[in-house]
Design an enzyme around this catalytic site. Structure first.
Site, PDB file in Angstrom:
ATOM      1  N   CYS A   1      35.774  38.049  37.144  1.00  0.00           N
ATOM      2  CA  CYS A   1      36.126  38.153  38.561  1.00  0.00           C
ATOM      3  C   CYS A   1      34.859  38.081  39.420  1.00  0.00           C
ATOM      4  O   CYS A   1      34.865  37.473  40.496  1.00  0.00           O
ATOM      5  CB  CYS A   1      36.863  39.460  38.846  1.00  0.00           C
ATOM      6  SG  CYS A   1      38.085  39.909  37.598  1.00  0.00           S
TER       7      CYS A   1
ATOM      8  N   CYS B   1      42.406  33.212  34.296  1.00  0.00           N
ATOM      9  CA  CYS B   1      43.585  33.903  34.817  1.00  0.00           C
ATOM     10  C   CYS B   1      44.287  33.133  35.927  1.00  0.00           C
ATOM     11  O   CYS B   1      45.349  33.540  36.384  1.00  0.00           O
ATOM     12  CB  CYS B   1      43.182  35.273  35.349  1.00  0.00           C
ATOM     13  SG  CYS B   1      42.077  35.128  36.752  1.00  0.00           S
TER      14      CYS B   1
HETATM   15 FE1  FES Z   1      40.893  36.924  37.033  1.00  0.00          FE
HETATM   16 FE2  FES Z   1      40.137  39.038  38.269  1.00  0.00          FE
HETATM   17  S1  FES Z   1      41.478  38.933  36.605  1.00  0.00           S
HETATM   18  S2  FES Z   1      39.707  37.032  38.791  1.00  0.00           S
HETATM   19 FE1  FES Z   2      46.215  38.953  37.269  1.00  0.00          FE
HETATM   20 FE2  FES Z   2      43.928  37.770  37.856  1.00  0.00          FE
HETATM   21  S1  FES Z   2      44.840  37.968  35.969  1.00  0.00           S
HETATM   22  S2  FES Z   2      45.349  38.660  39.146  1.00  0.00           S
END
Ligand code: FES
Ligand code: FES
Length: 127
Positions: free
Chosen positions: A106, A37
Protein backbone atom coordinates in the site's frame (compact mmCIF):
# COMPACT_ATOMS: atom_id res chain seq x y z
CA UNK A 1 -5.19 -6.90 12.17
CA UNK A 2 -4.61 -3.76 14.23
CA UNK A 3 -4.07 -0.50 12.41
CA UNK A 4 -1.79 2.09 13.94
CA UNK A 5 -3.29 5.32 15.31
CA UNK A 6 -1.70 7.24 12.45
CA UNK A 7 -3.33 5.03 9.83
CA UNK A 8 -6.71 5.43 11.51
CA UNK A 9 -6.24 9.20 11.81
CA UNK A 10 -5.38 9.60 8.10
CA UNK A 11 -8.14 7.17 7.15
CA UNK A 12 -10.82 8.97 9.19
CA UNK A 13 -9.55 12.48 8.43
CA UNK A 14 -7.84 12.17 5.08
CA UNK A 15 -5.89 15.27 4.09
CA UNK A 16 -6.28 16.79 0.64
CA UNK A 17 -8.87 14.50 -0.89
CA UNK A 18 -10.06 15.63 -4.29
CA UNK A 19 -8.78 16.60 -7.69
CA UNK A 20 -7.38 19.56 -9.57
CA UNK A 21 -8.37 20.47 -13.11
CA UNK A 22 -6.21 18.18 -15.19
CA UNK A 23 -6.15 20.73 -18.01
CA UNK A 24 -4.31 23.19 -15.76
CA UNK A 25 -0.71 23.13 -17.09
CA UNK A 26 0.70 23.38 -13.56
CA UNK A 27 -1.04 20.15 -12.56
CA UNK A 28 0.67 16.76 -12.88
CA UNK A 29 -1.26 13.54 -12.42
CA UNK A 30 -0.03 10.11 -11.37
CA UNK A 31 -2.42 7.19 -11.49
CA UNK A 32 -1.24 3.78 -10.35
CA UNK A 33 -2.73 0.43 -9.46
CA UNK A 34 -1.59 -2.32 -7.14
CA UNK A 35 -1.51 -5.67 -8.95
CA UNK A 36 -1.70 -7.49 -5.60
CA UNK A 37 -5.17 -6.23 -4.72
CA UNK A 38 -6.53 -4.06 -7.55
CA UNK A 39 -6.53 -0.87 -5.51
CA UNK A 40 -6.08 2.37 -7.43
CA UNK A 41 -4.51 5.65 -6.37
CA UNK A 42 -4.57 8.98 -8.16
CA UNK A 43 -2.19 11.68 -6.95
CA UNK A 44 -2.09 15.17 -8.38
CA UNK A 45 0.61 17.75 -7.78
CA UNK A 46 0.26 21.46 -8.41
CA UNK A 47 3.70 22.71 -9.29
CA UNK A 48 4.83 26.33 -9.31
CA UNK A 49 6.97 27.96 -12.01
CA UNK A 50 10.00 27.38 -9.78
CA UNK A 51 9.40 23.61 -9.72
CA UNK A 52 8.19 23.62 -6.12
CA UNK A 53 5.09 21.60 -5.28
CA UNK A 54 2.51 24.07 -3.97
CA UNK A 55 -0.37 21.72 -3.37
CA UNK A 56 -1.38 18.08 -3.73
CA UNK A 57 -4.61 16.15 -3.87
CA UNK A 58 -5.46 12.47 -4.03
CA UNK A 59 -8.24 10.03 -4.66
CA UNK A 60 -7.69 6.46 -3.61
CA UNK A 61 -9.94 3.52 -4.22
CA UNK A 62 -8.50 1.10 -1.77
CA UNK A 63 -7.78 -0.08 1.70
CA UNK A 64 -7.24 2.03 4.81
CA UNK A 65 -3.47 1.80 4.52
CA UNK A 66 -3.52 2.97 0.91
CA UNK A 67 -5.75 5.91 1.82
CA UNK A 68 -3.53 6.77 4.79
CA UNK A 69 -0.37 6.46 2.66
CA UNK A 70 -1.73 8.79 -0.01
CA UNK A 71 -3.02 11.27 2.56
CA UNK A 72 0.40 11.32 4.22
CA UNK A 73 2.31 11.91 0.99
CA UNK A 74 0.07 14.85 0.02
CA UNK A 75 1.35 16.47 3.22
CA UNK A 76 4.96 15.44 2.69
CA UNK A 77 5.33 16.65 -0.90
CA UNK A 78 4.11 20.20 -0.27
CA UNK A 79 7.00 22.66 -0.36
CA UNK A 80 9.34 20.11 -1.92
CA UNK A 81 10.85 20.38 -5.37
CA UNK A 82 9.74 17.86 -7.94
CA UNK A 83 13.05 16.01 -7.58
CA UNK A 84 12.96 16.03 -3.78
CA UNK A 85 9.49 14.50 -3.94
CA UNK A 86 10.84 11.47 -5.78
CA UNK A 87 13.19 10.79 -2.88
CA UNK A 88 10.21 9.88 -0.66
CA UNK A 89 10.52 6.14 -0.16
CA UNK A 90 7.78 3.67 0.60
CA UNK A 91 9.84 2.58 3.58
CA UNK A 92 9.54 6.11 5.06
CA UNK A 93 5.76 5.95 4.59
CA UNK A 94 5.51 2.44 6.05
CA UNK A 95 7.63 3.45 9.02
CA UNK A 96 5.66 6.65 9.72
CA UNK A 97 2.37 4.73 9.59
CA UNK A 98 3.76 1.59 11.27
CA UNK A 99 2.39 -0.58 8.47
CA UNK A 100 2.57 -4.34 8.95
CA UNK A 101 4.32 -6.45 6.27
CA UNK A 102 1.11 -7.35 4.39
CA UNK A 103 0.39 -3.64 3.96
CA UNK A 104 3.79 -2.63 2.63
CA UNK A 105 2.51 -2.72 -0.95
CA UNK A 106 0.00 0.00 0.00
CA UNK A 107 2.91 2.35 0.75
CA UNK A 108 4.63 1.26 -2.48
CA UNK A 109 1.50 2.42 -4.29
CA UNK A 110 1.98 5.90 -2.79
CA UNK A 111 5.66 6.01 -3.79
CA UNK A 112 4.72 4.88 -7.30
CA UNK A 113 1.99 7.53 -7.48
CA UNK A 114 4.52 10.26 -6.70
CA UNK A 115 6.90 8.91 -9.35
CA UNK A 116 4.08 8.70 -11.92
CA UNK A 117 3.01 12.29 -11.20
CA UNK A 118 6.60 13.51 -11.52
CA UNK A 119 6.96 11.65 -14.83
CA UNK A 120 3.78 13.33 -16.02
CA UNK A 121 5.13 16.72 -14.96
CA UNK A 122 8.40 16.12 -16.79
CA UNK A 123 6.69 14.90 -19.96
CA UNK A 124 4.56 18.06 -19.99
CA UNK A 125 7.49 20.40 -19.31
CA UNK A 126 10.19 19.32 -21.74
CA UNK A 127 11.89 22.55 -22.54
FE1 FES B 1 -3.76 -3.15 -1.58
FE2 FES B 1 -3.71 -1.70 0.53
S1 FES B 1 -4.36 -3.73 0.39
S2 FES B 1 -3.29 -1.08 -1.45
FE1 FES C 1 -9.00 -4.81 -0.05
FE2 FES C 1 -6.96 -3.46 -1.05
S1 FES C 1 -7.16 -5.54 -0.84
S2 FES C 1 -8.83 -2.75 -0.36
Amino acid sequence: MAYSDKVIDHYENPRNVGAFDKNDPSVATGMVGAPACGDVMKLQLKVGENGIIEDAKFKTYGCGSAIASSSLVTEWVKGKSIDEATSIKNTDIAEELALPPVKIHCSILAEDAIKAAVEDYKSKHKS
